[in-house]
Design a protein around this motif. Sequence first.
Motif, PDB file in Angstrom:
ATOM      1  N   ALA A  66       0.850  -1.192   0.000  1.00  0.00           N
ATOM      2  CA  ALA A  66       0.000   0.000   0.000  1.00  0.00           C
ATOM      3  C   ALA A  66       0.888   1.245   0.000  1.00  0.00           C
ATOM      4  O   ALA A  66       1.859   1.329   0.750  1.00  0.00           O
ATOM      5  N   VAL A  67       0.529   2.197  -0.856  1.00  0.00           N
ATOM      6  CA  VAL A  67       1.245   3.469  -0.951  1.00  0.00           C
ATOM      7  C   VAL A  67       0.273   4.574  -0.567  1.00  0.00           C
ATOM      8  O   VAL A  67      -0.824   4.660  -1.129  1.00  0.00           O
ATOM      9  N   ASN A  68       0.667   5.370   0.423  1.00  0.00           N
ATOM     10  CA  ASN A  68      -0.202   6.429   0.956  1.00  0.00           C
ATOM     11  C   ASN A  68      -1.569   5.883   1.358  1.00  0.00           C
ATOM     12  O   ASN A  68      -2.600   6.516   1.143  1.00  0.00           O
ATOM     13  N   GLY A  69      -1.572   4.675   1.930  1.00  0.00           N
ATOM     14  CA  GLY A  69      -2.784   4.050   2.439  1.00  0.00           C
ATOM     15  C   GLY A  69      -3.617   3.316   1.412  1.00  0.00           C
ATOM     16  O   GLY A  69      -4.575   2.645   1.763  1.00  0.00           O
ATOM     17  N   GLU A  70      -3.263   3.420   0.144  1.00  0.00           N
ATOM     18  CA  GLU A  70      -4.034   2.788  -0.929  1.00  0.00           C
ATOM     19  C   GLU A  70      -3.324   1.524  -1.411  1.00  0.00           C
ATOM     20  O   GLU A  70      -2.212   1.605  -1.946  1.00  0.00           O
ATOM     21  N   PRO A  71      -3.940   0.338  -1.244  1.00  0.00           N
ATOM     22  CA  PRO A  71      -3.302  -0.888  -1.728  1.00  0.00           C
ATOM     23  C   PRO A  71      -3.131  -0.862  -3.242  1.00  0.00           C
ATOM     24  O   PRO A  71      -4.039  -0.454  -3.964  1.00  0.00           O
TER      25      PRO A  71
ATOM     26  N   VAL B 275       3.919 -16.236   0.067  1.00  0.00           N
ATOM     27  CA  VAL B 275       3.524 -15.253  -0.943  1.00  0.00           C
ATOM     28  C   VAL B 275       4.641 -14.226  -1.120  1.00  0.00           C
ATOM     29  O   VAL B 275       5.397 -13.945  -0.193  1.00  0.00           O
ATOM     30  N   THR B 276       4.723 -13.696  -2.333  1.00  0.00           N
ATOM     31  CA  THR B 276       5.686 -12.645  -2.649  1.00  0.00           C
ATOM     32  C   THR B 276       4.971 -11.560  -3.430  1.00  0.00           C
ATOM     33  O   THR B 276       4.169 -11.844  -4.312  1.00  0.00           O
ATOM     34  N   SER B 277       5.286 -10.317  -3.102  1.00  0.00           N
ATOM     35  CA  SER B 277       4.680  -9.174  -3.759  1.00  0.00           C
ATOM     36  C   SER B 277       5.769  -8.155  -4.053  1.00  0.00           C
ATOM     37  O   SER B 277       6.618  -7.899  -3.207  1.00  0.00           O
ATOM     38  N   THR B 278       5.727  -7.561  -5.253  1.00  0.00           N
ATOM     39  CA  THR B 278       6.731  -6.566  -5.634  1.00  0.00           C
ATOM     40  C   THR B 278       6.045  -5.386  -6.305  1.00  0.00           C
ATOM     41  O   THR B 278       5.069  -5.558  -7.030  1.00  0.00           O
ATOM     42  N   ALA B 279       6.581  -4.196  -6.060  1.00  0.00           N
ATOM     43  CA  ALA B 279       6.078  -2.990  -6.721  1.00  0.00           C
ATOM     44  C   ALA B 279       7.241  -2.028  -6.943  1.00  0.00           C
ATOM     45  O   ALA B 279       8.192  -2.000  -6.156  1.00  0.00           O
ATOM     46  N   ILE B 280       7.139  -1.260  -8.020  1.00  0.00           N
ATOM     47  CA  ILE B 280       8.060  -0.160  -8.263  1.00  0.00           C
ATOM     48  C   ILE B 280       7.306   1.113  -7.894  1.00  0.00           C
ATOM     49  O   ILE B 280       6.188   1.343  -8.372  1.00  0.00           O
ATOM     50  N   ILE B 281       7.914   1.921  -7.037  1.00  0.00           N
ATOM     51  CA  ILE B 281       7.251   3.125  -6.532  1.00  0.00           C
ATOM     52  C   ILE B 281       8.102   4.341  -6.896  1.00  0.00           C
ATOM     53  O   ILE B 281       9.294   4.383  -6.582  1.00  0.00           O
ATOM     54  N   LYS B 282       7.475   5.306  -7.555  1.00  0.00           N
ATOM     55  CA  LYS B 282       8.143   6.548  -7.923  1.00  0.00           C
ATOM     56  C   LYS B 282       7.668   7.646  -6.983  1.00  0.00           C
ATOM     57  O   LYS B 282       6.467   7.888  -6.873  1.00  0.00           O
ATOM     58  N   VAL B 283       8.622   8.298  -6.303  1.00  0.00           N
ATOM     59  CA  VAL B 283       8.300   9.372  -5.366  1.00  0.00           C
ATOM     60  C   VAL B 283       8.816  10.683  -5.961  1.00  0.00           C
ATOM     61  O   VAL B 283      10.009  10.813  -6.229  1.00  0.00           O
TER      62      VAL B 283
END
Length: 155
Positions: free
Chosen positions: A83-88, A107-115
Amino acid sequence: MACEFLYNPIQEVALNAPILFDTSIPCNRGNVYHEGNTGNFILKGASSNSGCCNQFAQYQVTFNGNIAIPEGGTVTPIAVAIAVNGEPRLTSRAIFTPAAVEDYGNVTSTAIIKVPRCCCFSLSVNSVPATTDPTVTPAPVIEVQNANLTITRIA
């Protein structure tokens, strides 16, 4: 720069609540902030000294852990998501369907996050509904064991 955050004991996590982390291999540059024994992280954007309005800090976030339905629960698909800024981020949702209660699956989860430059985003890994189908009742609580979160600034 990679940071690793861990929580090995079994923890019960309510639906839409963050998974806790209590041990870390900290980041040395100050780009990731975590207050111990919480599931909340802050990711820092690109420095304001960079001189470019369009600059972003980019992070690869990977969660790995074992999840199950606790004793007394009803067998149903269960899931976690970054979740980014509270939003899954539903594209990061990792789903497991146990055969019975207390039947753990990895389980495995991956995300690319641009700030964006001069910004900060909050980050967590939450227990989320396994489906968007409103006729399916999600598990109100899941168990998580051997939680491992790696955050790497890649740009």
